[in-house]
Design an enzyme around this catalytic site. Sequence first.
Site, mmCIF file in Angstrom:
data_model
loop_
_atom_site.group_PDB
_atom_site.id
_atom_site.type_symbol
_atom_site.label_atom_id
_atom_site.label_comp_id
_atom_site.label_asym_id
_atom_site.label_seq_id
_atom_site.Cartn_x
_atom_site.Cartn_y
_atom_site.Cartn_z
ATOM 1 N N LYS A 22 0.575 -1.219 -0.049
ATOM 2 C CA LYS A 22 0.309 -0.215 0.092
ATOM 3 C C LYS A 22 0.987 1.553 0.171
ATOM 4 O O LYS A 22 0.845 2.315 -0.924
ATOM 5 C CB LYS A 22 -0.555 -0.532 1.383
ATOM 6 C CG LYS A 22 -1.773 1.348 1.817
ATOM 7 C CD LYS A 22 -2.460 1.193 2.814
ATOM 8 C CE LYS A 22 -1.966 1.531 3.775
ATOM 9 N NZ LYS A 22 -1.250 3.230 4.138
ATOM 10 N N ASN A 23 1.725 1.562 0.815
ATOM 11 C CA ASN A 23 2.771 2.465 0.879
ATOM 12 C C ASN A 23 3.632 2.750 -0.609
ATOM 13 O O ASN A 23 4.093 4.068 -0.394
ATOM 14 C CB ASN A 23 3.311 2.339 2.282
ATOM 15 C CG ASN A 23 2.716 2.880 3.361
ATOM 16 O OD1 ASN A 23 1.011 2.849 3.699
ATOM 17 N ND2 ASN A 23 3.439 2.659 4.868
ATOM 18 N N CYS A 117 -4.480 13.091 13.426
ATOM 19 C CA CYS A 117 -5.187 11.393 13.271
ATOM 20 C C CYS A 117 -4.609 11.103 14.639
ATOM 21 O O CYS A 117 -4.337 11.293 15.630
ATOM 22 C CB CYS A 117 -4.652 10.822 12.545
ATOM 23 S SG CYS A 117 -3.844 10.154 12.246
ATOM 24 N N ARG A 122 0.684 14.941 13.139
ATOM 25 C CA ARG A 122 1.501 14.412 12.201
ATOM 26 C C ARG A 122 1.043 15.589 11.094
ATOM 27 O O ARG A 122 0.309 16.144 9.806
ATOM 28 C CB ARG A 122 0.360 13.703 11.055
ATOM 29 C CG ARG A 122 0.848 12.292 12.028
ATOM 30 C CD ARG A 122 -0.265 10.913 11.666
ATOM 31 N NE ARG A 122 0.678 10.295 10.213
ATOM 32 C CZ ARG A 122 0.223 9.235 9.642
ATOM 33 N NH1 ARG A 122 -0.407 8.473 10.128
ATOM 34 N NH2 ARG A 122 0.865 8.450 8.432
ATOM 35 N N ASP A 307 5.502 1.155 12.444
ATOM 36 C CA ASP A 307 3.902 -0.197 11.655
ATOM 37 C C ASP A 307 4.266 -1.377 11.587
ATOM 38 O O ASP A 307 3.345 -1.951 11.772
ATOM 39 C CB ASP A 307 3.891 0.449 9.727
ATOM 40 C CG ASP A 307 3.404 1.300 9.306
ATOM 41 O OD1 ASP A 307 3.396 2.383 10.263
ATOM 42 O OD2 ASP A 307 3.557 1.882 8.097
ATOM 43 N N ARG A 399 -8.162 -0.440 4.674
ATOM 44 C CA ARG A 399 -7.656 0.215 5.290
ATOM 45 C C ARG A 399 -5.550 -0.419 4.126
ATOM 46 O O ARG A 399 -5.608 0.121 3.374
ATOM 47 C CB ARG A 399 -7.089 1.593 5.501
ATOM 48 C CG ARG A 399 -8.223 2.070 5.530
ATOM 49 C CD ARG A 399 -8.314 3.833 5.942
ATOM 50 N NE ARG A 399 -7.172 4.121 5.910
ATOM 51 C CZ ARG A 399 -5.672 4.586 6.637
ATOM 52 N NH1 ARG A 399 -6.320 5.172 8.298
ATOM 53 N NH2 ARG A 399 -4.643 4.450 6.482
HETATM 54 C C1 UD1 Z 1 4.597 6.918 5.986
HETATM 55 C C2 UD1 Z 1 4.519 5.979 6.084
HETATM 56 C C3 UD1 Z 1 3.157 5.087 7.350
HETATM 57 C C4 UD1 Z 1 3.955 4.945 8.871
HETATM 58 C C5 UD1 Z 1 5.501 6.058 8.437
HETATM 59 C C6 UD1 Z 1 6.432 5.688 9.454
HETATM 60 C C7 UD1 Z 1 2.963 5.596 3.643
HETATM 61 C C8 UD1 Z 1 1.222 6.615 3.229
HETATM 62 N N1 UD1 Z 1 3.157 6.055 5.100
HETATM 63 O O1 UD1 Z 1 3.167 7.535 6.948
HETATM 64 O O2 UD1 Z 1 2.776 3.854 7.492
HETATM 65 O O3 UD1 Z 1 4.085 5.073 9.773
HETATM 66 O O4 UD1 Z 1 5.784 6.921 6.932
HETATM 67 O O5 UD1 Z 1 7.040 4.902 8.981
HETATM 68 O O6 UD1 Z 1 3.829 6.039 3.734
HETATM 69 N N2 UD1 Z 1 6.799 15.151 10.705
HETATM 70 C C9 UD1 Z 1 7.179 16.498 10.539
HETATM 71 N N3 UD1 Z 1 6.332 17.628 9.802
HETATM 72 C C10 UD1 Z 1 7.025 16.393 8.824
HETATM 73 C C11 UD1 Z 1 6.448 15.215 8.248
HETATM 74 C C12 UD1 Z 1 6.929 14.760 9.418
HETATM 75 O O7 UD1 Z 1 6.812 16.703 11.787
HETATM 76 O O8 UD1 Z 1 5.778 17.797 7.946
HETATM 77 C C13 UD1 Z 1 6.793 13.986 11.523
HETATM 78 C C14 UD1 Z 1 5.316 13.627 11.888
HETATM 79 O O9 UD1 Z 1 4.754 13.887 12.737
HETATM 80 C C15 UD1 Z 1 5.753 11.281 12.456
HETATM 81 C C16 UD1 Z 1 7.664 11.643 11.795
HETATM 82 O O10 UD1 Z 1 8.105 13.260 10.734
HETATM 83 O O11 UD1 Z 1 6.645 11.962 14.064
HETATM 84 C C17 UD1 Z 1 7.311 10.767 10.772
HETATM 85 O O12 UD1 Z 1 6.446 10.832 10.096
HETATM 86 P P1 UD1 Z 1 6.476 10.357 8.281
HETATM 87 O O13 UD1 Z 1 8.048 9.543 7.402
HETATM 88 O O14 UD1 Z 1 6.173 11.935 7.452
HETATM 89 O O15 UD1 Z 1 4.482 9.658 8.182
HETATM 90 P P2 UD1 Z 1 4.056 9.139 7.420
HETATM 91 O O16 UD1 Z 1 4.796 9.969 5.789
HETATM 92 O O17 UD1 Z 1 3.375 10.321 7.374
#
Ligand code: UD1
Length: 420
Positions: A22-23, A117, A122, A307, A399
């Site tokens: 999915k990711n 969420c 996030r 995850d 999902r």
């Molecule tokens: C992706 C995965 C999710 C997984 C996560 C961490 C997808 C669709 N989802 O989520 O399944 O659990 O990676 O491996 O691929 N952060 C910030 N600012 C930003 C972006 C992120 O502070 O602009 C922080 C987030 O709050 C979190 C950390 O960085 O604490 C990591 O998040 P991130 O890697 O971005 O997660 P996702 O990409 O949303």
Amino acid sequence: MDKLLITGGTRLNGVVRASGAKNAALPILAATLLTKELITIKNLPHLHDITTMLELLGSMGCGVVVDEKMSVQLDVSTLNNCEAPYDLVKTMRASILVLGPLVSHFGKAVVSLPGGCAIGSRPVDLHLRGLEAMGAKISVEGGDIIASVDGRLKGARIFFDKVTVTGTENLLMAATLADGKTILENAAREPEVVDLAECLISMGAKIKGHGTDTITIEGVESLHGTTYPVMPDRIETGTFLVAAAITGGKVRVIDTNVKSLEAVLSKLEEAGAKVTCGDNWIEVDMEGRRPDAVNISTAPYPAFPTDMQAQFVALNSIANGVGRVIENIFENRFMHVDEMLRMGADIEVSGNTAIVRGCERLKGAPVMATDLRASASLVLSALVAEGDTKIDRIYHIDRGYECIEEKFGALGAKISRVLN
Ligand code: UD1
């Protein structure tokens, strides 16, 4: 609303095929917005999030044709708007992945800002800051991110304060059509980022260093069509392997990616499982034994994935000994613990740490899924609990897990979807 009814106590045994990831599929589908030529994406998992992404692309005017094997042909040449509305974004945060491709290819995008969420706040500030560094003008109005650029984005050197998976993916996609060289530093090294990069390369992008923390992208004027198969799902694979370990059973997952699971496999071995791997399969054999508790600390790839955290809390809950589980990525990712307590687990949470004292057995109970991976851990707990467990709100599971009851059922689990 559908529920899952699981009667625990069966040792799982058999062979199961991993679905497409999915990711990886979500960013790859978003990447199709970078070309007007036809693209075919294969091995998509049959999941709600994938349908939502296809619906989003369709709502922008893209042609979307799906066949019965979940291979999809996309035609972006008919795109007539660059908007991702709140109705879709609120059901799937990964909709943010269309932002980079839209602004890079079409010079504009209106994407509803994802809210908080279940697992934490996030933010997407790093996505936005990176696009600004590449010359995009960005504002947030009425809950929407409004992004635009005159002409092409400009290549830039971007350092991520935090490792972000979708942030890296968004900027990687945007950079492929930018004018000049972009260097992404402290980039995510997740296998799904690598899969996206390989897909982009097959579309004509010039990318180096994917899979390391520094990715260099030399922008090109246009990208072309391709046919690309999505990589296997490492988290689904890991979930089946933990299911084998928690039930004392033996499960082989085929058509999977062995290398992407190293941290998880080493924890399963530490828990006492016999782990055997081939080129594209992994087998876990627990030989009827109860697992030993393991300590887990989540961190970006190649370390232990957040995850898979909830699934290992479930494993520890019936293990010999005490396991310490530290969640370093998301601030509120222990929602499954309260539900497991209802099944008799002995878990204490303090801040980002859960101390899990293994007990002899869990007892079936009505429980509620709160997020995607938390719900997987409830399925695992239910598989080993005495009696019946009914899991409510399983749309969270749908999902991320394709045909979950068929796949677990084929391994011998007593599991069915019920209405009440
Ligand atoms: C992706 C995965 C999710 C997984 C996560 C961490 C997808 C669709 N989802 O989520 O399944 O659990 O990676 O491996 O691929 N952060 C910030 N600012 C930003 C972006 C992120 O502070 O602009 C922080 C987030 O709050 C979190 C950390 O960085 O604490 C990591 O998040 P991130 O890697 O971005 O997660 P996702 O990409 O949303």
